[in-house]
Scaffold this active site. Structure first.
Site, PDB file in Angstrom:
ATOM      1  N   TYR A  65       0.820  -1.213   0.000  1.00 13.64           N
ATOM      2  CA  TYR A  65       0.000   0.000   0.000  1.00 13.64           C
ATOM      3  C   TYR A  65       0.855   1.265   0.000  1.00 13.64           C
ATOM      4  CZ  TYR A  65      -4.776  -1.743   0.736  1.00 13.64           C
ATOM      5  OH  TYR A  65      -6.016  -2.303   0.584  1.00 13.64           O
TER       6      TYR A  65
ATOM      7  N   LYS B 110       2.939 -15.392   1.910  1.00 14.97           N
ATOM      8  CA  LYS B 110       3.094 -16.090   0.629  1.00 14.97           C
ATOM      9  C   LYS B 110       4.588 -16.370   0.496  1.00 14.97           C
ATOM     10  CE  LYS B 110       1.383 -17.646  -3.285  1.00 14.97           C
ATOM     11  NZ  LYS B 110       0.395 -18.743  -3.405  1.00 14.97           N
TER      12      LYS B 110
ATOM     13  N   ASP C 167      -3.392 -18.035  -0.057  1.00 15.58           N
ATOM     14  CA  ASP C 167      -4.443 -18.682  -0.862  1.00 15.58           C
ATOM     15  C   ASP C 167      -5.148 -19.763  -0.054  1.00 15.58           C
ATOM     16  OD1 ASP C 167      -2.037 -20.090  -0.879  1.00 15.58           O
ATOM     17  OD2 ASP C 167      -2.164 -20.701  -2.984  1.00 15.58           O
TER      18      ASP C 167
ATOM     19  N   ASP D 127      -6.467  -6.812   4.043  1.00 14.66           N
ATOM     20  CA  ASP D 127      -7.604  -6.137   3.410  1.00 14.66           C
ATOM     21  C   ASP D 127      -8.549  -7.175   2.829  1.00 14.66           C
ATOM     22  OD1 ASP D 127      -9.126  -3.995   2.253  1.00 14.66           O
ATOM     23  OD2 ASP D 127      -8.160  -4.453   0.334  1.00 14.66           O
TER      24      ASP D 127
ATOM     25  N   ASP E 223     -12.411  -8.819   4.584  1.00 15.29           N
ATOM     26  CA  ASP E 223     -13.729  -8.765   3.931  1.00 15.29           C
ATOM     27  C   ASP E 223     -14.339 -10.160   3.871  1.00 15.29           C
ATOM     28  OD1 ASP E 223     -13.587  -6.022   3.409  1.00 15.29           O
ATOM     29  OD2 ASP E 223     -14.317  -6.259   1.356  1.00 15.29           O
TER      30      ASP E 223
HETATM   31  C1  IPM Z   1     -10.386  -1.004   4.109  1.00 16.91           C
HETATM   32  C2  IPM Z   1     -10.656  -0.360   2.779  1.00 16.91           C
HETATM   33  C3  IPM Z   1      -9.494   0.572   2.453  1.00 16.91           C
HETATM   34  C4  IPM Z   1      -8.258  -0.283   2.323  1.00 16.91           C
HETATM   35  C5  IPM Z   1      -9.697   1.457   1.218  1.00 16.91           C
HETATM   36  C6  IPM Z   1     -10.963   2.275   1.315  1.00 16.91           C
HETATM   37  C7  IPM Z   1      -8.510   2.352   0.979  1.00 16.91           C
HETATM   38  O1  IPM Z   1     -10.872  -1.315   1.801  1.00 16.91           O
HETATM   39  O2  IPM Z   1     -10.236  -0.271   5.103  1.00 16.91           O
HETATM   40  O3  IPM Z   1     -10.346  -2.238   4.164  1.00 16.91           O
HETATM   41  O4  IPM Z   1      -7.997  -0.847   1.258  1.00 16.91           O
HETATM   42  O5  IPM Z   1      -7.525  -0.389   3.302  1.00 16.91           O
HETATM   43 MG    MG Z   2     -10.990  -3.336   2.556  1.00 20.89          MG
END
Ligand code: IPM
Ligand code: MG
Length: 363
Positions: free
Chosen positions: A146, A197, A229, A253, A257
């Protein structure tokens, strides 16, 4: 309102999309704790993301950064939206969020994935796979691909364009996120799975090496390793095998999710981003959901639960944090649901009705 020595300053950054409406409910909760339960806080407000860009031309104005540096904790809604997608990457709303993380050195991102038993049917996975789920993902937040340099899009001699980013970690960065994860695991089931990884990327070969080294300081911790993975697959196959997962910025990240969805709704999950001294920024895991903004249907519970994390990690108000979490449980027990977690026999409520119900349950 008198401001004593103990008064803590909280900066409120609503952001974009559903941000303002969910943050409004969380602020109602903070104010109720202030009025009825003696929480000594002072609230300040600022602009971030697309809202800040529209007002000032920058997604992270100097004024916001100054306020963020001066306060004890930050509560953020969400940033981003279609409206700003074609802007130059340097001024996109997401840069506001990344700028706050980097400038405040909020390197440790805690993302719990907890299944509320009342919502077991809302998960897309079978109830027996997810019931009782309680995972903590510890994501490195200020390094890795990042932020790594060099980065960009360049034009090669033959006229073809080439995009590039750099995955880069120093030992000290890996050590400190490792310690964060081990400390948290010591208060839980004492199991840490480090996700990398290492079979392909040297950077994460070092990651694994450093994790093993730091773990020696925590003899009670059981450390395991998994390639990313496989970790993604295991999260949907048998998620209850995990206690704490620690991983890089980008893997975290993605995996967070995935873990969030196991719990039925990403609208339920809070997060904390902490520096080395416990100062933090707290935000729901979900995004700004511009498609449902201003309809009064967004779920404010992730933001309200972020307030609970704020009280626990930055203000040392464990009892008040527990009070909020108990209120969320009570409201779910009572069958109240926003649209995202609604099932047939429940009562569907709006964003503000959910906030009001939490406040009633606090007392
Ligand atoms: C998160 C989001 C952010 C990230 C974006 C909005 C920059 O997806 O906080 O997980 O990728 O970190
Ligand atoms: Mg995110």
């Amino acid at each position: 309102m008198k401001r004593g020595k103990m008064t803590k300053k909280i900066l409120i950054l609503p952001g974009d999309g559903i941000g303002p409406e969910i943050v409004a409910e969380a602020v109602k909760v903070l104010e109720a704790l202030q009025t009825n339960h003696g929480l000594e806080i002072e609230l300040d407000h600022g602009l971030v993301g697309g809202a800040a860009y529209d007002a000032t031309g920058s997604p992270l104005p100097d004024e916001t950064l100054e306020k963020a540096t001066a306060c004890d904790a930050i509560l953020l809604g969400a940033v981003g939206g279609h409206k700003w997608e074609s802007l130059d990457i340097a001024v996109r709303p997401e840069k506001g969020l990344l700028g706050l993380r980097a400038n405040l050195a909020l390197f440790s991102n805690l993302r719990p994935a907890i299944l509320y038993p009342q919502l077991a049917d809302a998960s897309t996975l079978k109830a027996e796979v997810v019931s009782g789920l309680d995972i903590m993902i510890v994501r490195e937040l200020t390094g890795g691909i990042y932020f790594g340099q060099p980065r960009g899009i360049r034009t090669l001699d033959n006229g073809e364009k080439q995009g590039f980013n750099t995955l880069i970690y120093k030992e000290s960065e890996i050590e400190r996120i490792g310690r964060s994860a081990f400390e948290i695991a010591m208060k839980r089931d004492k199991r840490v799975c480090s996700v990398d990884k290492a079979n392909v990327l040297e950077c994460t070969e070092l990651w694994r090496e450093v994790m093993i080294r730091v773990a020696k300081e925590y003899p009670e911790i059981e450390l395991s390793h998994m390639y990313v993975d496989n970790a993604a697959m295991q999260l949907v196959r048998a998620p209850k095998q995990f206690d704490v997962m620690v991983t890089t910025n980008m893997f975290g990240d993605i995996l967070s999710d995935c873990a969030a969805m196991l719990t039925g709704s990403i609208g339920m999950l809070p997060s904390a981003s902490l520096d080395a001294n416990g100062k933090g920024m707290y935000e729901p895991i979900h995004g700004s959901a511009p498609d449902i903004a201003r309809q009064g249907i967004a779920n404010p519970l992730a933001t309200i639960l972020s307030v609970a994390m704020l009280l626990r990690y930055s203000l040392d108000q464990t009892a008040m944090a527990g009070r909020i979490e108990a209120a969320v449980n009570k409201v779910l027990d009572d069958g109240l649901r926003t649209a995202d977690i609604h099932t047939e026999d429940a009562r569907q409520v709006s964003t503000s009705e959910m906030g009001d119900a939490i406040i009633a349950a606090l007392n």
